[in-house]
Design a protein around this motif. Structure first.
Motif, PDB file in Angstrom:
ATOM      1  N   VAL A 142       0.813  -1.219   0.000  1.00 15.71           N
ATOM      2  CA  VAL A 142       0.000   0.000   0.000  1.00 15.71           C
ATOM      3  C   VAL A 142       0.847   1.270   0.000  1.00 15.71           C
ATOM      4  O   VAL A 142       0.335   2.363   0.192  1.00 15.71           O
ATOM      5  CB  VAL A 142      -0.948   0.040   1.223  1.00 15.71           C
ATOM      6  CG1 VAL A 142      -1.959  -1.075   1.142  1.00 15.71           C
ATOM      7  CG2 VAL A 142      -0.163  -0.038   2.517  1.00 15.71           C
ATOM      8  N   PRO A 144       2.287   4.569  -0.738  1.00 18.86           N
ATOM      9  CA  PRO A 144       1.889   5.610  -1.694  1.00 18.86           C
ATOM     10  C   PRO A 144       3.078   6.027  -2.550  1.00 18.86           C
ATOM     11  O   PRO A 144       4.183   6.201  -2.020  1.00 18.86           O
ATOM     12  CB  PRO A 144       1.427   6.774  -0.811  1.00 18.86           C
ATOM     13  CG  PRO A 144       1.694   6.387   0.592  1.00 18.86           C
ATOM     14  CD  PRO A 144       2.364   5.053   0.633  1.00 18.86           C
ATOM     15  N   GLN A 146       3.723   8.716  -3.719  1.00 19.01           N
ATOM     16  CA  GLN A 146       4.170  10.082  -3.411  1.00 19.01           C
ATOM     17  C   GLN A 146       5.476  10.098  -2.621  1.00 19.01           C
ATOM     18  O   GLN A 146       6.268  11.027  -2.769  1.00 19.01           O
ATOM     19  CB  GLN A 146       3.090  10.824  -2.612  1.00 19.01           C
ATOM     20  CG  GLN A 146       1.997  11.430  -3.457  1.00 19.01           C
ATOM     21  CD  GLN A 146       0.968  10.416  -3.906  1.00 19.01           C
ATOM     22  OE1 GLN A 146       0.990   9.270  -3.483  1.00 19.01           O
ATOM     23  NE2 GLN A 146       0.083  10.829  -4.783  1.00 19.01           N
ATOM     24  N   VAL A 147       5.696   9.073  -1.776  1.00 18.32           N
ATOM     25  CA  VAL A 147       6.913   9.105  -0.958  1.00 18.32           C
ATOM     26  C   VAL A 147       8.164   8.983  -1.817  1.00 18.32           C
ATOM     27  O   VAL A 147       9.249   9.307  -1.364  1.00 18.32           O
ATOM     28  CB  VAL A 147       6.941   7.989   0.120  1.00 18.32           C
ATOM     29  CG1 VAL A 147       5.764   8.110   1.062  1.00 18.32           C
ATOM     30  CG2 VAL A 147       6.990   6.623  -0.510  1.00 18.32           C
ATOM     31  N   LEU A 238      -0.065  10.043 -12.998  1.00 11.15           N
ATOM     32  CA  LEU A 238       0.808  10.741 -12.047  1.00 11.15           C
ATOM     33  C   LEU A 238       2.295  10.473 -12.282  1.00 11.15           C
ATOM     34  O   LEU A 238       3.102  11.409 -12.317  1.00 11.15           O
ATOM     35  CB  LEU A 238       0.410  10.346 -10.617  1.00 11.15           C
ATOM     36  CG  LEU A 238       1.220  10.950  -9.475  1.00 11.15           C
ATOM     37  CD1 LEU A 238       1.272  12.465  -9.570  1.00 11.15           C
ATOM     38  CD2 LEU A 238       0.641  10.526  -8.146  1.00 11.15           C
ATOM     39  N   THR A 300      -5.347  -4.609  -2.236  1.00 14.31           N
ATOM     40  CA  THR A 300      -4.737  -3.691  -1.277  1.00 14.31           C
ATOM     41  C   THR A 300      -3.899  -2.630  -1.947  1.00 14.31           C
ATOM     42  O   THR A 300      -3.474  -1.705  -1.301  1.00 14.31           O
ATOM     43  CB  THR A 300      -3.840  -4.475  -0.322  1.00 14.31           C
ATOM     44  OG1 THR A 300      -3.083  -5.388  -1.092  1.00 14.31           O
ATOM     45  CG2 THR A 300      -4.660  -5.215   0.695  1.00 14.31           C
ATOM     46  N   LYS A 301      -3.659  -2.762  -3.238  1.00 16.56           N
ATOM     47  CA  LYS A 301      -2.751  -1.831  -3.894  1.00 16.56           C
ATOM     48  C   LYS A 301      -3.312  -0.419  -3.868  1.00 16.56           C
ATOM     49  O   LYS A 301      -4.459  -0.221  -4.143  1.00 16.56           O
ATOM     50  CB  LYS A 301      -2.532  -2.259  -5.338  1.00 16.56           C
ATOM     51  CG  LYS A 301      -1.468  -1.417  -6.016  1.00 16.56           C
ATOM     52  CD  LYS A 301      -0.887  -2.176  -7.194  1.00 16.56           C
ATOM     53  CE  LYS A 301       0.068  -1.301  -7.981  1.00 16.56           C
ATOM     54  NZ  LYS A 301       0.792  -2.025  -8.987  1.00 16.56           N
TER      55      LYS A 301
ATOM     56  N   ILE B 362      -7.745   2.996   1.515  1.00 17.70           N
ATOM     57  CA  ILE B 362      -6.396   3.232   0.976  1.00 17.70           C
ATOM     58  C   ILE B 362      -6.494   3.931  -0.362  1.00 17.70           C
ATOM     59  O   ILE B 362      -5.815   4.917  -0.638  1.00 17.70           O
ATOM     60  CB  ILE B 362      -5.645   1.892   0.801  1.00 17.70           C
ATOM     61  CG1 ILE B 362      -5.505   1.189   2.139  1.00 17.70           C
ATOM     62  CG2 ILE B 362      -4.285   2.118   0.177  1.00 17.70           C
ATOM     63  CD1 ILE B 362      -5.060  -0.247   2.008  1.00 17.70           C
ATOM     64  N   LYS B 366      -5.291   8.030  -1.612  1.00 17.32           N
ATOM     65  CA  LYS B 366      -4.339   8.323  -2.692  1.00 17.32           C
ATOM     66  C   LYS B 366      -5.009   9.018  -3.871  1.00 17.32           C
ATOM     67  O   LYS B 366      -4.387   9.206  -4.916  1.00 17.32           O
ATOM     68  CB  LYS B 366      -3.703   7.021  -3.181  1.00 17.32           C
ATOM     69  CG  LYS B 366      -2.926   6.277  -2.117  1.00 17.32           C
ATOM     70  CD  LYS B 366      -2.378   5.006  -2.723  1.00 17.32           C
ATOM     71  CE  LYS B 366      -1.681   4.158  -1.697  1.00 17.32           C
ATOM     72  NZ  LYS B 366      -1.312   2.848  -2.269  1.00 17.32           N
ATOM     73  N   PHE B 368      -6.090  11.173  -6.714  1.00 20.84           N
ATOM     74  CA  PHE B 368      -5.342  12.259  -7.343  1.00 20.84           C
ATOM     75  C   PHE B 368      -5.935  12.631  -8.701  1.00 20.84           C
ATOM     76  O   PHE B 368      -6.402  13.741  -8.917  1.00 20.84           O
ATOM     77  CB  PHE B 368      -3.868  11.848  -7.502  1.00 20.84           C
ATOM     78  CG  PHE B 368      -3.063  12.757  -8.374  1.00 20.84           C
ATOM     79  CD1 PHE B 368      -2.517  13.916  -7.849  1.00 20.84           C
ATOM     80  CD2 PHE B 368      -2.852  12.462  -9.713  1.00 20.84           C
ATOM     81  CE1 PHE B 368      -1.786  14.769  -8.657  1.00 20.84           C
ATOM     82  CE2 PHE B 368      -2.121  13.321 -10.520  1.00 20.84           C
ATOM     83  CZ  PHE B 368      -1.584  14.467  -9.983  1.00 20.84           C
ATOM     84  N   ALA B 387      -2.954  14.149  -1.923  1.00 20.32           N
ATOM     85  CA  ALA B 387      -2.083  13.640  -2.983  1.00 20.32           C
ATOM     86  C   ALA B 387      -1.883  14.693  -4.070  1.00 20.32           C
ATOM     87  O   ALA B 387      -0.784  14.845  -4.610  1.00 20.32           O
ATOM     88  CB  ALA B 387      -2.660  12.365  -3.586  1.00 20.32           C
ATOM     89  N   LEU B 411       1.163  11.443   4.133  1.00 24.71           N
ATOM     90  CA  LEU B 411       0.383  10.470   3.363  1.00 24.71           C
ATOM     91  C   LEU B 411       0.782   9.040   3.738  1.00 24.71           C
ATOM     92  O   LEU B 411      -0.064   8.158   3.909  1.00 24.71           O
ATOM     93  CB  LEU B 411       0.641  10.714   1.878  1.00 24.71           C
ATOM     94  CG  LEU B 411      -0.485  10.500   0.891  1.00 24.71           C
ATOM     95  CD1 LEU B 411      -1.751  11.206   1.330  1.00 24.71           C
ATOM     96  CD2 LEU B 411      -0.060  11.001  -0.474  1.00 24.71           C
ATOM     97  N   VAL B 415      -1.534   5.924   5.537  1.00 21.80           N
ATOM     98  CA  VAL B 415      -1.802   4.565   5.064  1.00 21.80           C
ATOM     99  C   VAL B 415      -1.110   3.520   5.945  1.00 21.80           C
ATOM    100  O   VAL B 415      -1.362   2.330   5.787  1.00 21.80           O
ATOM    101  CB  VAL B 415      -1.392   4.339   3.583  1.00 21.80           C
ATOM    102  CG1 VAL B 415      -2.151   5.262   2.670  1.00 21.80           C
ATOM    103  CG2 VAL B 415       0.091   4.464   3.391  1.00 21.80           C
TER     104      VAL B 415
END
Lengths: 301, 431
Positions: A142, A144, A146-147, A238, A300-301, B362, B366, B368, B387, B411, B415
């Motif tokens: 899971v 993100p 973004q990290v 993205l 879960t993704k 979840i 996220k 976006f 996001a 973020l 999660v």
């Protein structure tokens, strides 16, 4: 959560259903009729937005500005393939369409290959830290993206990969791997132990077992993964928005510039959006069983 | 839904043989996922330039920045509303599909949005909610329904040339009239081509004893005299005209095809002629769905459209694993379908529902692309989510990678519970 959820429904014949009165049966039949109608309406409700986009893509700019797509029922002569011809003739858009393939195909192949190898080790080779590694992979499911955007952008900048197709591919591979390993490992551990033991008795190396025993059995799981991963990358906005430049942009990024004047760009945007949807829709309709399984496994993704 | 039983490797195999299998994946994961995670964490303690250590400064800034606070608020709305809605709708539809023969086809249709990109879905819904009723289907439907109950006015935006004051009650004559008078009401602001086909040429009425007569016509100034009835000008049929005395409507009539109207029995005394506003009301144009007030609900609705198929399919798989006997036993005991659903199906399904719900949460955190595409530039700040804000701050207009890293870490922390949930579930299923 099973890696490959079986979609096969088993209807157990029910014995001892109580006898019901005529009235009860009539009510239940009527109820069923209502259910049918409600679900049919829901299905129509789900289809109308896509249908609207399709029709809008088949009408030229002036038609789209003048009236809504639903007027096509009274004016079917307005339908034209002109928008598609224009879009395909547009060098930048066509290039971005090809780029989407150039990104999605390697990102899928690499993930499938790397994940198969790693999953085999996690499932069938004993090594210290195997448990921990597996749990880390589950944890990463899971994560993100973004990290990683800022650090990887820096890293790619230093390596000269920023703004290249290779960079976009690598990022997709990294974030596709945890799910891919999770799915395949679950499937591999379910392969009967005897198969592997027998091969080991015969003196087969791990590589041979992987290639001759595991891969042939794991075809359905690999198919699910391939389709899921391909669509995942194909549909991305993205990652490419950050890592691709103008020449390596996939179609989603290329179309995004047109969003500013939505009302007057409906013809072009709907056509572009539909062009980008054709591949996923085709893959979905042909391989829906595998795709659904992939999505369920990757919930879960 | 359980994992297959875990296995142990055959003894005597060298761990070193695992290395070539693991290496490619581990290198990529370490370089592009784990290292970045650590880097982001550290980077979030430095300023925009990356040279000055600011401690928790970026986090303080994040929690005080109004744009980010809106993003937080929206994320909360999303998390509270969207996953529960999709799980609920998915559960109901999954149970209902058990009763139809075309369940597979139905699920296929509802699952289809999962296959296409969020970008394309965004464009689909931007078109659905487009404000102009001749482009967006929602407003077209709204206007259609609205016009059935309160029909559109015949002459939207038209008004008298002069001599009338615009009031709440309509255009009111400045000068009073009385029985025996004739009045002329020149109307402007209406396209000549939109005059109803039955309209006849207008002509001023002759005075009649005891009656107030008048004509109301479309006064075309080009090629005609302003305020006077020209031979080519036509009367406007169907306009309501009121005679008002002491603030009360004493008579009401409607213009004929030649634009003439007559008040026969006004009695003595002055009246004021008034044209009520419903004659000229502007048409209803639907709602500004993509404006600041509706934007988040609109985007949530598109997400529901995308995710419901997933919930249905997942829940349906769980439903098929429920022993039929349990359901039948309840039915034999005389439970209604609703009771069976509430007392048997839902409790037995609750582990599956929890997984679906967590998965959706979840996904929502996220979110976006949908916001990026559906919200027009001018309302994007109102529809903002974390996001998107992270992208804006780091790569969009902001260019502040310190604050961007802080948002990324936030973020990640959001999660993290889901991460632990997954790990615990994984461990439990193995044992």
């Amino acid at each position: 959560m099973t890696a490959v959820a079986d979609e096969v429904r088993i209807d157990v014949p029910v014995s001892g259903t109580p006898k019901r009165g005529v009235l009860t049966r009539a009510v239940s039949r009527l109820g069923n009729g209502v259910v049918q109608v409600v679900l049919a309406l829901v299905a129509v409700f789900w289809l109308v937005p896509v249908f609207g986009l399709l029709i809008a893509s088949l009408r030229d700019e002036s038609a789209n500005t003048a009236s809504g797509w639903w007027t096509v029922f009274t004016r079917p002569a307005e339908l034209t393939l002109e928008n598609y011809a224009d879009l395909v003739a547009n060098q930048a858009v066509w290039q971005s369409f090809l780029n989407t393939f150039y990104i999605a195909v390697p990102a899928t192949v690499l993930v499938v290959v790397m994940a198969s190898l790693a999953s085999y080790a996690l499932a069938w080779i004993e090594f210290p830290g195997r448990e921990t590694l597996t749990v880390v992979v589950v944890g990463l499911l899971v994560m993100p993206i973004q990290v990683a955007l800022i650090p990887v952008a820096k890293l790619f900048g230093a390596l000269g990969l920023f703004g290249t197709i290779t960079g976009v591919v690598l990022f997709h591979v990294a974030f596709g791997l945890p799910f891919a390993i999770f799915l395949l490992r679950n499937f591999f551990t379910g392969i009967p132990r005897d198969l592997i033991e027998a091969a080991r008795m015969d003196g087969a190396t791990e590589w041979v077992i992987f290639k001759r025993v595991i891969l042939p059995v794991a075809k359905p799981a690999i198919a699910s993964l391939t389709i899921f991963q391909f669509l995942w990358v194909w549909n991305d906005l993205l990652v490419a928005l950050v890592f691709a430049d103008q020449d390596s942009a996939p179609i989603t990024v290329a179309l995004r510039a047109q969003l500013r004047q939505f009302g007057t760009n409906i013809d072009m945007l709907s056509t572009g959006a539909f062009l980008s949807m054709i591949v996923p829709l085709g893959v979905f309709l042909v391989f829906q069983k595998y795709f659904v399984q992939g999505v369920l496994a990757g919930s879960t993704k | 839904m359980r994992l297959r039983p875990s296995v142990d490797a055959a003894p005597g195999r060298s761990p070193r043989q695992a290395i070539p299998f693991l290496l490619p994946a581990l290198v990529v994961l370490a370089a592009l996922v784990l290292y970045p995670l650590v880097f982001s964490l550290i980077r979030s303690f430095f300023d925009a330039s990356g040279e000055k250590f600011v401690g928790l400064g970026n986090y303080v800034e994040t929690f005080t920045d109004p744009r980010t606070l809106i993003a937080f608020r929206n994320n909360v709305i999303w998390v509270v509303v969207a996953p529960a809605a999709v799980t609920g709708i998915g559960l109901i539809l999954a149970v209902l599909t058990e009763r139809i023969r075309w369940a597979t086809a139905f699920r296929l249709v509802l699952f289809m949005p999962m296959a296409i990109s969020l970008f394309a879905s965004g464009i689909i819904f931007r078109l659905v909610y487009e404000e102009a009723p001749n482009q967006g289907v929602v407003n077209a439907a709204l206007v259609g329904v609205h016009d059935i109950f309160s029909p559109a006015s015949q002459y939207p935006g038209a008004r008298p040339r002069d001599g009338y004051a615009a009031t709440e009650a309509g255009f009111t004559a400045i000068r009073p009239s009385r029985a025996g008078d004739t009045i002329t009401v020149p109307l402007i602001g209406h396209p000549p081509q939109d005059v109803p086909p039955q309209a006849l040429p207008a002509s001023p009425p002759t005075a009649g004893a005891g009656e107030l007569r008048g004509v109301l016509w479309l006064d075309v100034s080009i090629g005609g005299r302003a305020g006077a009835v020209d031979p080519t000008e036509r009367g406007l049929p169907g306009v309501a005209v009121e005679a008002v005395r002491d603030g009360k409507v004493v008579a009401r009539t409607t213009t004929g095809d030649d634009g003439r109207f007559t008040f026969p029995d006004l009695g003595a005394g002055d009246v004021t002629v008034r044209l009520p506003p419903e004659n000229f009301a502007l048409p209803f144009r639907g709602l500004t769905w993509l404006g600041p007030s509706f934007i988040t609900p609109v985007i949530i609705s598109s997400w529901i459209w995308i995710m419901t198929g997933f919930a249905i399919t997942f829940i349906a798989a769980g439903l098929s694993a429920i022993p039929r006997d349990a359901l039948e036993a309840a039915r034999v005991d005389g439970a209604t379908e609703w009771q069976v659903f509430k007392r048997v199906t839902v409790p037995l399904l609750s582990p599956v529902l929890l997984v679906v719900f967590v998965t959706l949460v979840i996904n929502v955190l996220k979110i976006f692309e949908l916001v990026f595409v559906i919200a027009p530039g001018s309302v994007q700040s109102e529809a903002n989510v974390l996001a998107l804000q992270m992208w804006q701050v780091s790569f969009g207009t902001g260019g502040d990678q310190g604050a961007g890293s802080a948002l990324a870490v936030i973020l990640f922390l959001l999660v993290a519970p889901a991460m632990l949930f997954n790990i615990r579930r994984f461990r439990r299923e193995r044992s």
